[in-house]
Enzyme design. Sequence first.
Site, short mmCIF file in Angstrom:
data_model
loop_
_atom_site.label_atom_id
_atom_site.label_comp_id
_atom_site.label_asym_id
_atom_site.label_seq_id
_atom_site.Cartn_x
_atom_site.Cartn_y
_atom_site.Cartn_z
N ASP A 53 0.77 -1.23 0.00
CA ASP A 53 0.00 0.00 0.00
C ASP A 53 0.81 1.29 0.00
O ASP A 53 0.33 2.31 -0.48
CB ASP A 53 -0.97 0.01 1.19
CG ASP A 53 -2.14 -0.96 0.97
OD1 ASP A 53 -2.59 -1.07 -0.17
OD2 ASP A 53 -2.59 -1.58 1.95
N TYR B 257 -10.18 -0.40 3.65
CA TYR B 257 -9.52 -0.44 4.96
C TYR B 257 -9.10 0.92 5.45
O TYR B 257 -8.64 1.73 4.67
CB TYR B 257 -8.26 -1.30 4.88
CG TYR B 257 -8.49 -2.69 5.38
CD1 TYR B 257 -8.66 -2.93 6.73
CD2 TYR B 257 -8.57 -3.77 4.52
CE1 TYR B 257 -8.89 -4.20 7.20
CE2 TYR B 257 -8.80 -5.05 4.98
CZ TYR B 257 -8.96 -5.26 6.32
OH TYR B 257 -9.18 -6.51 6.78
N ASP C 222 19.62 6.49 16.55
CA ASP C 222 20.94 7.11 16.75
C ASP C 222 21.04 7.47 18.22
O ASP C 222 20.97 8.63 18.60
CB ASP C 222 21.09 8.38 15.89
CG ASP C 222 21.37 8.07 14.43
OD1 ASP C 222 21.53 6.89 14.08
OD2 ASP C 222 21.41 9.02 13.63
CU LIG Z 1 -7.95 -7.37 6.90
#
Ligand SMILES: [Cu+2]
Length: 701
Positions: free
Chosen positions: A370, A458, A526
């Site tokens: 994604d 989503y 760091d």
């Molecule tokens: Cu899912």
Amino acid sequence: MEGSNFLRCLFFIFSAVLLLIFTVYNLPNHLSNKPELLECTTNSPWCISKNRILGKKPNFLHKPTTSLRHDHTADVPHHPLDPLTIQEINKVQKVIKSLYKDTVYSVHSLVLEEPDKEVVLKWKKGDDLPPRKASVIARAAGKSYVFTVDIETDEVVQQDTSHISGYPLITLEDMKTAIWAPFSHSDFNRSITSRGVDPKDAACLPFSTGWFGKEEDGRRIVKLECFTTQGTANFYMRPIEGIIVVVDLDTNEVLEIVDKGKHIPIPKAAGTDYRLSAENSAIIKLPNPISMEQPNGPNFVIEDEHLVKWANWEFHLKPDPRAGVMISQARIRDSETGKMRNVMYKGFSSELFVPYMDPDEAWYFKTYMDAGEYGFGLQSLALDPLNDCPRNAEYMDAIFAAADGTPYVRSNMICVFERYSGDAAWRHTESPITGSEIREARPKISLVARMVASLANYDYVVDWEFHADGLIHVKVSLTGIVIVKGTSYKNMNQVNGEEELYGTLLSENIIGVVHDHYINFYLDMDIDGLDNSFVNVHLQREYTNGKSPRKSYMKVNKEVAKTEKEAQIKLSLYNPSEFHVINPNKKTKVGNPVGYKIVPAGTAASLLDPEDPPQKRSAFTNNQIWVTQYNKSEQWSGGLFAYQSHGEDTLQVWSDRDRPIENKDIVLWYTLGLSSRPVSRGLPYNAHSVVRLRPQTGEFL
Ligand SMILES: [Cu+2]
Ligand SMILES: *[C@@H]1O[C@H](CO)[C@@H](O)[C@H](O)[C@H]1NC(C)=O
Ligand SMILES: *[C@@H]1O[C@H](CO)[C@@H](O)[C@H](O)[C@H]1NC(C)=O
């Protein structure tokens, strides 16, 4: 803080919070009533908080200090890492235009080219900014180009990327064009009409194709899957299963229309709408409102638009079109010396991988990356004040570039707020047998920087949470809607036991397909300086061999990883380790190296074959932890050009170079994972009926 009360091992905790909901059938009846809409006529806090969940916009009592929609046209950069301003992007756009003259081009990325680390570290407030440069990824005449534009001088330096397979991320403009391509084909209209769908009601979504071999080579392609919007806002629940339209993204030509689902009915619309306003939505009574008050105002400031200061923390925060949120130069104040100490130079979500586990023609390619394919930041829409973030939040806008290089403002992309959940950070009550009356409790307050990326169905909520004790907690919550597969089955009694459904029958004609979600984080630690080491603190069973009434005990063995391959870590419950990033050059008063501990949570391992193309491309999921030598150009764990990549520019490939990592500038990578076997029909995962899987929290060493 250095000494008995030193930075010891501070913690980094990762969690994945997966919100699952029970099916509506599990909800008691009285919870299914439609909520009453409350009217609010005053501005009292109570009234405002009532409105909070119901979506009415109150007048702000305290106006957020970062104005929600301020005009950014006159913005100027203040810090070497500040994102490009509107004026800077405009200048770069001119350069791009003159570079391509009459050739059609598209801009796939236009962001600040960050100055080298040593330049940033040397810079102090009040100094001149180092030269501002833009890093551009563009396509023209069928080729991808990566170049740097010096914004002062208009000078262009081009990189040769011909050895890298794949393409830059798909632009919003690519997607907007592609989704209409099928409708100019009468074959397509005929196919969906024969399935009982009026083409006027059909909506197609662009799904990245992945890469599986020759078929995906040489052309930038997208696969469209279509739904009917008829009778519901939740069209995800009404797939026109089996129809896939393959579109060339550069020419917008339809290459193929696959129609393999003629026998599969379109699932019903009834009861699928998830909105609170929906007449038929099976909702969930809203809880009584809750609001957190900060009568004396917040404890944090955001200086010069991007520098966040809260409690003992200070960090630079900015939106990024690919990563979403970038945290830079996170530093914490030493409680003894008062000096700022470096912890993390940079942290962000580098790549995602969402492979669905269904080898059918219309599903096998669903193996999304994604960030590199769609842009995790580009897909982060405006946060809704009071609903997405609490009332005490401040908001940060993003300035991104469109496909023609024009800057635009994505308002409210990030919110920053203090979180208080009613928990104690620390408490103790002295036992009465000691005669003491000590009772002490300190509230647990943390600072959260949040974004929400909505990748079609989503929604990923990513929280970077900072605690005053030094802990950084990165949390990913998944919500939204499941994407489902149409099936002819209405009940499990129709399914022959041998048959593979690749998922769960969730309701009539709907299967929730098994899949995973992974997010890989880039963490350039760091700690008190550039040179750090990675320590595998291995825990082992040891025997006392009769020297004690105890037979066995647990022994701690510290192994410093010398090279990158030694830091390719697969987690194992019965062969456990803790993982520390230390600064071997900096000791506490009692002689331990200072450091951080990474506390893995949200763990899932990919079960795909390592040579399966999706797994090769997202090989960052081969291990949960990796450590590489710092290299400015190795940032995107799925490769710079993830779209249709072959997997030759990945974290696995870099790490296999096996460079030395002991006492060097190193980068830690963590892959958070969630395996998901959907258990609910496509209703939204929803915070009112959740199972929260809250993985372990850490403890101080
Ligand atoms: Cu899912
Ligand atoms: C397909 O249907 C859409 C929606 O009704 C219409 O706009 C389009 O012209 C049709 N395409 C063809 C080739 O008939
Ligand atoms: C830095 O990364 C790039 C891209 O992976 C690579 O070509 C180069 O060799 C790397 N440099 C070092 C010193 O590892």
